[in-house]
Design an enzyme around this catalytic site. Structure first.
Site, PDB file in Angstrom:
ATOM      1  CG  ASP A 147      40.866 -74.549  -1.788  1.00 50.49           C
ATOM      2  OD1 ASP A 147      41.549 -73.766  -2.589  1.00 50.49           O
ATOM      3  OD2 ASP A 147      41.156 -75.360  -1.283  1.00 50.49           O
ATOM      4  CB  THR A 148      36.203 -70.878   2.350  1.00 42.84           C
ATOM      5  OG1 THR A 148      35.722 -72.202   2.468  1.00 42.84           O
ATOM      6  CG2 THR A 148      34.895 -69.960   2.445  1.00 42.84           C
ATOM      7  CB  THR A 149      36.062 -66.946  -2.022  1.00 37.77           C
ATOM      8  OG1 THR A 149      37.350 -67.622  -2.726  1.00 37.77           O
ATOM      9  CG2 THR A 149      36.066 -65.423  -2.519  1.00 37.77           C
ATOM     10  CB  SER A 165      33.149 -72.926   0.923  1.00 34.55           C
ATOM     11  OG  SER A 165      34.125 -73.656   1.288  1.00 34.55           O
TER      12      SER A 165
END
Length: 254
Positions: free
Chosen positions: A61-63, A80
């Protein structure tokens, strides 16, 4: 040259030297030298895939986001929590969910990146910011664990060497190579695989497989990562943006 060969050698050095610099004295001058690159290049056999092995015996779950303005300021940012719900721990009553990036530790005491008190864990996050003649030229990046640095290299090469604009660079066919024992997250295992989108010519994929590369073809836009790009035209200072169609993402101007 197939990029997967030098990538394997580079990732082998990552396993050997990628650790908290306070506790491991990596020979950076040698690793970054032209002479060392030449020695590695001499080990590449263009007719046969290089054997894969772990050092010495992620979904997540990384942006990523980037932004730039007309004055030449820019931000290349990545955040993240590493996996669903991160560590599962909230920092007091702040509502801030703590990450579990420490899953990147190795538990083998002989590994340079092994878990030990007081050390900083190695991680895969790398948000590039590129300067030309001391001025902003591009910012870009992506989520994607071990795929990040591989895709970022392909995007930079596409723009700097082949003159593609940001959207063309985001949409071009991509590949990634992963090796058992070198995966970021514990237990660091996974398939030995060279993932290639099918827009690479079939004869190229077939020839790589013949040479021993474990090719896994995927759909035209089903490769990993989600690249976002802003590039600055050096002549006009105009900002150009591109967004990867493979995942959710937007290129916006205001």
């Amino acid at each position: 040259m197939s990029w997967s060969r030098p990538k394997k050698l580079a990732f082998a050095d990552r396993e050997r030297w990628g650790s908290d610099p306070r506790t491991l004295n990596a020979p950076l001058a040698e690793l970054l030298s032209g002479e060392y690159a030449a020695r590695l290049a001499a080990r590449i056999d263009m007719s046969r895939a290089m054997p894969t092995q772990a050092f010495a015996d992620a979904a997540g779950d990384t942006t990523y986001f980037c932004t730039a303005d007309g004055a030449g300021n820019a931000v290349s940012g990545i955040q993240s929590i590493n996996s669903g719900w991160g560590s599962g721990v909230i920092a007091g009553d702040t509502g801030i969910l703590l990450n579990n990036r420490m899953a990147y530790w190795h538990l083998d005491p002989d590994h340079p990146n092994h878990l030990r008190p007081g050390r900083r864990v190695r991680h895969t996050m790398n948000p590039p910011l590129v300067l030309k003649d001391g001025k902003l030229w591009a910012v870009f990046g992506t989520p994607g664990a071990d795929n990040q640095v591989q895709i970022n290299l392909q995007v930079l090469t596409a723009m700097a060497d082949f003159g593609l604009d940001p959207q063309q660079a985001a949409e071009m066919p991509r590949w990634t190579s992963n090796v058992p024992g070198q995966y970021a997250n514990y237990p660091h295992d996974g398939p030995d695989v060279l993932t290639m989108e099918r827009r690479f010519p079939e004869e190229v994929r077939r020839e790589l497989a013949r040479r021993g590369h474990p090719v896994n073809p995927v759909g035209d836009l089903e490769g990993p990562c989600s690249v976002e790009i802003i590039r600055r035209d050096m002549a006009t200072a105009m900002l150009l943006a591109g967004s990867d169609p493979r995942r959710d993402g937007w290129a916006l101007a205001w």
